[in-house]
Every structure is written in structure tokens, then in C-alpha cells.
Write an enzyme that holds these catalytic residues in place. Structure first.
Site, PDB file in Angstrom:
ATOM      1  N   ASN A 184       0.946  -1.312  -0.167  1.00 30.44           N
ATOM      2  CA  ASN A 184      -0.025  -0.172  -0.045  1.00 30.44           C
ATOM      3  C   ASN A 184       0.902   1.397  -0.035  1.00 30.44           C
ATOM      4  OD1 ASN A 184      -1.473   2.288   1.050  1.00 30.44           O
ATOM      5  ND2 ASN A 184      -3.022   0.862   1.517  1.00 30.44           N
ATOM      6  N   ASP A 204       0.017   4.511   0.001  1.00 30.67           N
ATOM      7  CA  ASP A 204      -0.658   5.661   0.501  1.00 30.67           C
ATOM      8  C   ASP A 204       0.177   6.703   1.005  1.00 30.67           C
ATOM      9  OD1 ASP A 204      -3.072   4.620  -0.459  1.00 30.67           O
ATOM     10  OD2 ASP A 204      -3.851   4.382   1.468  1.00 30.67           O
ATOM     11  N   HIS A 205       1.021   6.295   1.880  1.00 31.67           N
ATOM     12  CA  HIS A 205       1.676   7.214   2.529  1.00 31.67           C
ATOM     13  C   HIS A 205       3.231   7.590   1.877  1.00 31.67           C
ATOM     14  CE1 HIS A 205      -1.042   6.688   5.697  1.00 31.67           C
ATOM     15  NE2 HIS A 205      -0.467   5.287   5.825  1.00 31.67           N
ATOM     16  N   ARG A 223       3.753  19.013   1.599  1.00 32.59           N
ATOM     17  CA  ARG A 223       4.198  19.988   0.899  1.00 32.59           C
ATOM     18  C   ARG A 223       3.367  20.531  -0.331  1.00 32.59           C
ATOM     19  NH1 ARG A 223       9.706  21.946   1.844  1.00 32.59           N
ATOM     20  NH2 ARG A 223       9.678  21.803   4.016  1.00 32.59           N
ATOM     21  N   HIS A 253      -5.427   3.698  -1.817  1.00 35.56           N
ATOM     22  CA  HIS A 253      -6.945   3.941  -1.218  1.00 35.56           C
ATOM     23  C   HIS A 253      -7.113   5.523  -1.564  1.00 35.56           C
ATOM     24  CE1 HIS A 253      -9.606   4.100   2.721  1.00 35.56           C
ATOM     25  NE2 HIS A 253     -10.322   4.405   1.522  1.00 35.56           N
ATOM     26  N   ARG A 304      -9.299   8.056  -1.003  1.00 37.53           N
ATOM     27  CA  ARG A 304     -10.342   8.505  -0.031  1.00 37.53           C
ATOM     28  C   ARG A 304     -11.199   9.616  -0.410  1.00 37.53           C
ATOM     29  NH1 ARG A 304     -10.221   7.952   5.388  1.00 37.53           N
ATOM     30  NH2 ARG A 304      -8.934   6.117   6.089  1.00 37.53           N
ATOM     31  N   ARG A 363      -7.082  12.963   1.128  1.00 42.72           N
ATOM     32  CA  ARG A 363      -5.813  13.246   1.780  1.00 42.72           C
ATOM     33  C   ARG A 363      -4.544  12.852   1.637  1.00 42.72           C
ATOM     34  NH1 ARG A 363      -7.286  10.070   7.339  1.00 42.72           N
ATOM     35  NH2 ARG A 363      -9.145  10.620   6.987  1.00 42.72           N
ATOM     36  N   HIS A 364      -4.508  11.668   0.567  1.00 37.77           N
ATOM     37  CA  HIS A 364      -2.871  11.218   0.159  1.00 37.77           C
ATOM     38  C   HIS A 364      -3.246  11.103  -1.456  1.00 37.77           C
ATOM     39  CE1 HIS A 364      -4.968   7.382   1.460  1.00 37.77           C
ATOM     40  NE2 HIS A 364      -4.728   7.589   2.791  1.00 37.77           N
ATOM     41  N   GLU A 418      -8.365   0.593  -3.147  1.00 41.97           N
ATOM     42  CA  GLU A 418      -9.082   0.323  -2.051  1.00 41.97           C
ATOM     43  C   GLU A 418     -10.121   1.640  -1.967  1.00 41.97           C
ATOM     44  OE1 GLU A 418      -7.661   0.962   2.373  1.00 41.97           O
ATOM     45  OE2 GLU A 418      -6.346  -0.402   1.255  1.00 41.97           O
ATOM     46  N   THR A 443      -6.815   6.179   9.984  1.00 36.64           N
ATOM     47  CA  THR A 443      -6.655   5.087   9.110  1.00 36.64           C
ATOM     48  C   THR A 443      -8.025   4.299   9.017  1.00 36.64           C
ATOM     49  OG1 THR A 443      -5.318   3.124   8.364  1.00 36.64           O
ATOM     50  CG2 THR A 443      -5.538   3.745  10.598  1.00 36.64           C
ATOM     51  N   THR A 444      -8.369   3.316   8.423  1.00 35.60           N
ATOM     52  CA  THR A 444      -9.491   2.359   8.394  1.00 35.60           C
ATOM     53  C   THR A 444      -9.613   1.729   9.738  1.00 35.60           C
ATOM     54  OG1 THR A 444      -8.834   1.982   5.981  1.00 35.60           O
ATOM     55  CG2 THR A 444     -10.797   0.674   7.032  1.00 35.60           C
ATOM     56  N   GLU A 500     -10.803  -9.704   2.525  1.00 35.88           N
ATOM     57  CA  GLU A 500      -9.558  -9.250   3.359  1.00 35.88           C
ATOM     58  C   GLU A 500      -9.771  -9.046   4.728  1.00 35.88           C
ATOM     59  OE1 GLU A 500      -7.040  -5.930   1.799  1.00 35.88           O
ATOM     60  OE2 GLU A 500      -6.168  -5.695   3.560  1.00 35.88           O
ATOM     61  N   HIS A 549      -3.587  -4.675   7.786  1.00 35.12           N
ATOM     62  CA  HIS A 549      -3.625  -3.536   8.445  1.00 35.12           C
ATOM     63  C   HIS A 549      -2.887  -3.718   9.561  1.00 35.12           C
ATOM     64  CE1 HIS A 549      -5.563  -0.098  10.198  1.00 35.12           C
ATOM     65  NE2 HIS A 549      -5.936   0.339   9.009  1.00 35.12           N
ATOM     66  N   GLY A 550      -1.916  -2.794   9.805  1.00 35.23           N
ATOM     67  CA  GLY A 550      -1.022  -2.915  10.983  1.00 35.23           C
ATOM     68  C   GLY A 550      -0.111  -3.890  11.136  1.00 35.23           C
ATOM     69  N   GLY A 595       1.141  -1.462   4.158  1.00 41.45           N
ATOM     70  CA  GLY A 595       1.518  -0.274   3.769  1.00 41.45           C
ATOM     71  C   GLY A 595       2.609   0.545   4.866  1.00 41.45           C
ATOM     72  N   HIS A 596       1.827   1.029   5.848  1.00 41.74           N
ATOM     73  CA  HIS A 596       2.706   1.993   6.775  1.00 41.74           C
ATOM     74  C   HIS A 596       4.058   1.428   7.225  1.00 41.74           C
ATOM     75  CE1 HIS A 596       3.381   4.280  10.440  1.00 41.74           C
ATOM     76  NE2 HIS A 596       2.739   5.181   9.539  1.00 41.74           N
TER      77      HIS A 596
HETATM   78  N1  PXP Z   1      -5.668  -3.132   4.014  1.00 36.30           N
HETATM   79  C1  PXP Z   1      -6.554  -2.381   4.101  1.00 36.30           C
HETATM   80  C2  PXP Z   1      -7.952  -2.787   3.493  1.00 36.30           C
HETATM   81  C3  PXP Z   1      -6.296  -1.146   4.713  1.00 36.30           C
HETATM   82  O1  PXP Z   1      -7.413  -0.037   4.622  1.00 36.30           O
HETATM   83  C4  PXP Z   1      -5.035  -0.685   4.994  1.00 36.30           C
HETATM   84  C5  PXP Z   1      -4.708   0.683   5.451  1.00 36.30           C
HETATM   85  O2  PXP Z   1      -5.190   1.681   4.406  1.00 36.30           O
HETATM   86  C6  PXP Z   1      -3.950  -1.774   4.872  1.00 36.30           C
HETATM   87  C7  PXP Z   1      -4.385  -2.920   4.375  1.00 36.30           C
HETATM   88  C8  PXP Z   1      -2.590  -1.218   5.187  1.00 36.30           C
HETATM   89  O3  PXP Z   1      -2.379  -1.200   6.465  1.00 36.30           O
HETATM   90  P1  PXP Z   1      -1.139  -0.694   7.000  1.00 36.30           P
HETATM   91  O4  PXP Z   1      -0.714   0.775   6.281  1.00 36.30           O
HETATM   92  O5  PXP Z   1      -1.507  -0.578   8.435  1.00 36.30           O
HETATM   93  O6  PXP Z   1      -0.070  -1.646   6.708  1.00 36.30           O
END
Ligand code: PXP
Length: 246
Positions: A15, A17-18, A26, A51, A53, A57-58, A78, A108-109, A159, A199-200, A221-222
Site C-alpha cells: 500500500n 498511500d503514505h 508540501r 486508497h 479516500r 488526503r493522500h 481500496e 486510518t481504516t 480481506e 492492517h497494522g 503499507g505503513h
Molecule cells: N488493507 C486495508 C484494507 C487497509 O485499509 C489498509 C490501510 O490503508 C491496509 C491494508 C494497510 O494497512 P497498514 O498501512 O497499516 O499496513
């Protein structure tokens, strides 16, 4: 269609996004999430997740167009069930969409999407995507009733939300959360559903989730983007030193 694919070891969806979060800090053009996606693919990831959104936001609309054009593995968009976002997704044509709940003020979600609550709406949206050859996944909590409802409306991919597991503060609650995920995953797989998770997840907690036999894909992602800051920072400083000091 990626729906038929089943692999023995979980695939990795990154992911990105970040990368866009950093760009938005910026409001300029860098770092570019599309360039990041291509680097992730070069490093061997199996899919790219972004994602779009509602508050942008990103990731923004231009990013998803660029990702659709450039991503060669699998582009997993997403998104919420918002009609405007659904229209954009149908136009862009990602390989897969992952439907998530979305609240404006969340960081986040926060939880899974309730298939039980939105059965009718989800069923209609799934039909729209499937008609275009786009796979549909729903991001749900590890809960058998939610899985049953997903099966009932013909969803082929889920998922499982691993947030509860990754946020668990002690071993006992983590074991409890893990059991919920494993049981749900095994139940869904026994019904022929493709099971992903995410997630996480990070460099320490991912192993246990990856050990669940038959999990198709982990979406992360993160932690990857966070780690990239440190694996890349040394070289980034060296390069700037070389330019400024010769
Ligand atoms: N899967 C889904 C459905 C999510 O919403 C997210 C967060 O955007 C992730 C995976 C990735 O989560 P993380 O950034 O915590 O790894």
C-alpha cells in the site's frame, strides 16, 4: 481476472498511500506514488494497493490514473462505497477493488465493512464491478457471520482486518485476536473464498499471520514506508553531502 489464482505462500501487496501522504505535506509533486509503485514492483511485490479516500488526503484522482497506466502486477484500489468513488473506479478499471468503510475523521481504516448491514448495497456494487471484469474484495472483521453474509451475496474475496491483532497490547490478547483471524480465514477458505489479510502488519507481527495456510495475500503499507525512510536515509544524506560539499 485474478480471482482464480491460489498460491501456497501469501503474496505481498504494498500500500503506497503514505508516499502520497508525504507529498501532500508540501503540496508539491514529490515523492510520486506512481514512481514508488514501480519500485515496489521491481523489488518483487505482487500487487499495488492505493486508497482513494473521499477527502483525497493522500492518493488523488491523477494518481489512480497513473497507477492504472503503469502498474504491471495487480492494481488493487481500496475505496468506500461512495457513489462518486464507485463511478471513478469503474472508469479507471483497476484489477481489483477492496471495499472498506470510511469515516472522514479517522486516521486510518478503523474497522471492517459490515457486509450484514450493507448486504443489498454491496451486492449491487459488486455486480457493477464484476460486469466489468473487476474483482471485488471486502475488508471485514474476523467474524463468521460477516463471512456468511459475504458468501450469500456472492463475494469471492475477503480481506480480514488484522488491526485488532496488531494493536493487541499483550501476548494473551494477541493470541486471542490471532485465533479469531485464523478461525475466520479457515472457515472462509473451506467455503471456497479467497482470503487476504492486512492492517497494522509489520516486520515482527507479520510472520504469524503469514503462517496461516492458504492466505492468498497480505496487504501492508505503513510499516514498509516507515522502514523505507531508514533504509534510504543514509544514502539520501550521502548524496546531498556529495552535491553540496563535492
Ligand atoms: N488493507 C486495508 C484494507 C487497509 O485499509 C489498509 C490501510 O490503508 C491496509 C491494508 C494497510 O494497512 P497498514 O498501512 O497499516 O499496513
Amino acid at each position: 481476472m485474478f480471482l482464480e489464482e491460489k498460491s501456497k505462500v501469501p503474496k505481498l501487496g504494498v500500500n503506497i498511500d503514505h508516499v502520497a501522504t508525504l507529498r501532500q505535506a508540501r503540496g508539491g509533486l514529490e515523492p510520486d506514488p506512481v514512481e514508488a509503485a514501480l519500485m515496489c514492483e521491481k523489488a518483487g511485490c505482487d500487487s499495488i494497493v492505493a486508497h482513494l479516500r473521499e477527502d483525497r488526503r493522500h492518493i488523488n484522482d491523477k494518481d489512480v490514473v497513473g497507477l492504472r497506466k503503469e502498474v504491471e502486477t495487480k492494481f488493487n484500489l481500496e475505496m468506500s462505497m461512495n457513489p462518486g468513488i464507485v463511478d471513478i473506479a469503474l472508469k479507471i478499471g483497476p484489477d481489483q477493488v477492496t471495499l472498506v468503510p470510511e469515516k472522514r475523521r479517522e486516521l486510518t481504516t478503523e474497522g471492517g465493512l459490515s457486509v450484514i448491514k450493507y448486504e443489498k448495497r454491496l451486492s449491487g456494487i459488486t455486480a457493477l464491478f464484476n460486469k466489468k471484469g473487476i474483482d471485488v474484495s471486502v475488508f471485514i472483521d474476523p467474524d463468521r457471520d460477516e463471512i456468511r453474509s459475504a458468501i450469500y451475496i456472492g463475494i469471492g474475496i475477503i480481506e480480514i482486518h488484522t488491526g485488532g491483532y496488531s494493536l493487541a497490547r499483550d501476548k494473551r490478547s494477541q493470541a486471542k485476536e490471532f485465533k479469531k483471524i485464523k478461525d475466520s480465514a479457515e472457515y472462509a477458505m473451506s467455503k471456497g473464498i479467497i482470503v487476504n489479510a492486512g492492517h497494522g502488519l509489520n516486520y515482527t507481527n507479520v510472520k504469524q499471520i503469514a503462517s496461516i495456510k492458504g492466505i492468498s495475500e497480505l496487504n501492508i503499507g505503513h510499516s514498509i514506508i516507515s522502514r523505507a525512510v531508514f533504509t534510504g536515509l543514509y544514502r539520501a544524506v550521502k548524496e546531498m553531502k556529495l552535491i553540496t560539499c563535492g
